[in-house]
Write an enzyme that holds these catalytic residues in place. Sequence first.
Site, PDB file in Angstrom:
ATOM      1  N   THR A  82       0.842  -1.199   0.000  1.00  0.00           N
ATOM      2  CA  THR A  82       0.000   0.000   0.000  1.00  0.00           C
ATOM      3  C   THR A  82       0.880   1.254   0.000  1.00  0.00           C
ATOM      4  OG1 THR A  82      -1.784  -1.164   1.126  1.00  0.00           O
ATOM      5  CG2 THR A  82      -1.824   1.236   1.260  1.00  0.00           C
ATOM      6  N   ASN A 157      -5.969 -10.361  -7.321  1.00  0.00           N
ATOM      7  CA  ASN A 157      -5.991 -11.036  -6.020  1.00  0.00           C
ATOM      8  C   ASN A 157      -7.319 -11.726  -5.726  1.00  0.00           C
ATOM      9  OD1 ASN A 157      -6.688  -8.152  -5.953  1.00  0.00           O
ATOM     10  ND2 ASN A 157      -7.261  -8.560  -3.835  1.00  0.00           N
ATOM     11  N   SER A 204       4.610  -7.418  -1.495  1.00  0.00           N
ATOM     12  CA  SER A 204       4.279  -7.367  -0.072  1.00  0.00           C
ATOM     13  C   SER A 204       4.776  -8.635   0.609  1.00  0.00           C
ATOM     14  CB  SER A 204       2.757  -7.257   0.054  1.00  0.00           C
ATOM     15  OG  SER A 204       2.390  -7.315   1.396  1.00  0.00           O
ATOM     16  N   HIS A 206       3.906 -10.044   3.537  1.00  0.00           N
ATOM     17  CA  HIS A 206       3.001 -10.958   4.252  1.00  0.00           C
ATOM     18  C   HIS A 206       2.189 -11.854   3.326  1.00  0.00           C
ATOM     19  CE1 HIS A 206      -1.031  -8.850   3.991  1.00  0.00           C
ATOM     20  NE2 HIS A 206      -0.255  -7.848   3.662  1.00  0.00           N
ATOM     21  N   THR A 242      13.381   5.423  10.284  1.00  0.00           N
ATOM     22  CA  THR A 242      14.264   4.318  10.673  1.00  0.00           C
ATOM     23  C   THR A 242      13.732   3.018  10.082  1.00  0.00           C
ATOM     24  OG1 THR A 242      14.769   5.498  12.696  1.00  0.00           O
ATOM     25  CG2 THR A 242      15.291   3.141  12.672  1.00  0.00           C
ATOM     26  N   CYS A 330      -9.474  -6.219   2.320  1.00  0.00           N
ATOM     27  CA  CYS A 330      -9.705  -4.830   2.751  1.00  0.00           C
ATOM     28  C   CYS A 330     -11.168  -4.453   2.705  1.00  0.00           C
ATOM     29  CB  CYS A 330      -8.941  -3.867   1.857  1.00  0.00           C
ATOM     30  SG  CYS A 330      -7.243  -4.313   1.706  1.00  0.00           S
TER      31      CYS A 330
HETATM   32  N1  PLP Z   1      -2.219  -5.190  -4.025  1.00  0.00           N
HETATM   33  C1  PLP Z   1      -2.857  -6.369  -3.962  1.00  0.00           C
HETATM   34  C2  PLP Z   1      -3.198  -7.089  -5.221  1.00  0.00           C
HETATM   35  C3  PLP Z   1      -3.201  -6.905  -2.723  1.00  0.00           C
HETATM   36  O1  PLP Z   1      -3.858  -8.072  -2.653  1.00  0.00           O
HETATM   37  C4  PLP Z   1      -2.867  -6.181  -1.543  1.00  0.00           C
HETATM   38  C5  PLP Z   1      -3.271  -6.683  -0.218  1.00  0.00           C
HETATM   39  O2  PLP Z   1      -4.280  -7.320  -0.037  1.00  0.00           O
HETATM   40  C6  PLP Z   1      -2.182  -4.967  -1.668  1.00  0.00           C
HETATM   41  C7  PLP Z   1      -1.877  -4.498  -2.936  1.00  0.00           C
HETATM   42  C8  PLP Z   1      -1.785  -4.179  -0.445  1.00  0.00           C
HETATM   43  O3  PLP Z   1      -0.716  -4.849   0.192  1.00  0.00           O
HETATM   44  P1  PLP Z   1      -0.263  -4.539   1.700  1.00  0.00           P
HETATM   45  O4  PLP Z   1      -1.148  -5.351   2.587  1.00  0.00           O
HETATM   46  O5  PLP Z   1       1.176  -5.007   1.765  1.00  0.00           O
HETATM   47  O6  PLP Z   1      -0.349  -3.094   1.920  1.00  0.00           O
END
Ligand code: PLP
Length: 383
Positions: A82, A157, A204, A206, A242, A330
């Site tokens: 993000t 996603n 990302s 995670h 940092t 989200c």
């Molecule tokens: N882009 C996609 C396709 C995602 O699935 C996500 C998170 O669900 C993000 C961006 C945002 O990633 P982050 O959780 O590292 O901010």
Amino acid sequence: MGTILRANLSQSMIYLDNNATTFLDDKVKEVMHLHINEEMGNPSSLHQWGQKSRTKLAEARRKIAACLKVNEQSLIFTSGATEALNTLVGSFSSPCHIITSSLEHLALLSPLTRLEERGVRISYLYPEKGRSAISLEAIEAAIESNTRLVALMAANNETGVLTDIEKIAHLCEKRSIFLLVDGVALLGKESLSLPRGVSAIVFSSHKIHGPTGAGLAIVKKEFPFSPLLVGGHQGFSKRAGTENLLGIIGMTEAISLLDHYLPKASEHMRSLRDHFEKRLCDSISDIIIHGKDEKRLPNTSNIAFLGIDGETLLIELDLRGIAASHGSACTSGAREPSRVLLNMGVDRKVAKSSLRFSFSRMNTLEEANQAAEVIVDLVRRLG
Ligand code: PLP
């Protein structure tokens, strides 16, 4: 008490929401533990503790650059995708024209909306009827004389459908347009190669069995970069603050492990996903698998159970220890059907009956079978 409950829950749980987040890999945990137990300073401090951290940071940068086959200087550590997307999109300003799609994650769409409020013209493309991804032709047709940026995800996603980034990169390079790629859903699912015309890509941690709070932007030097966070001179003055060394160390391990697991992990996820879909198709007549006929990630299955309320099914699955999702993490708290499915032209009722199942390399065939069995049973009862 809480811990015991959690332990029991995770033992009996079948986690099929890996596009939302993934469990930490044991090796990642081990490396992070080692780091926690060391006495480390601020990487910007001159004393030996600081220098030790600085060396670790440089090592992480070197390792990631080698794994992803990119220039070390092109890496920017962020708190996640993000932040990376906000930074890169925020580097543009009016007057210019940007092309994106209506299927993007909010992490990309929201900063684009901000630019739009400041006078930048944005074209939001939709897939052609019956398709689930944006075509090269649609992008070509949307290019204007002042188009400066094309911003698209490499893989969706929610549906797993792949965008033909290679062809789009070629087009953007030919037309001297910057191409920003959201690579979050793709990394860790298939072996990655970055086409030349990609100007910037974000990942990302995670989503690949690394810790939350860490992410990455790979930005070519010609990209008109302007930092989002200003302050100290960390990260070659591209991202003040940092550094989150613990997160970066975990993310580095998660990225390093990709080479070890891929391409076998892809085959593993694909076989589980395909087996899962086949079992459902064999037992339930009224289902639609979104994007089934398109090139898809090997781990994602987005399925409409016609006549069933998706949210009810999701809750029933949770009660039986199966984690799935109603769309992007989200927005999955919202009762609205998935914006991505609606923008693909999926009927509202069908979208409302849809759930996403996303596998990881940690899932087993037994889990795929058990989950399919429970779903078939629930669909029969709820239908
Ligand atoms: N882009 C996609 C396709 C995602 O699935 C996500 C998170 O669900 C993000 C961006 C945002 O990633 P982050 O959780 O590292 O901010």
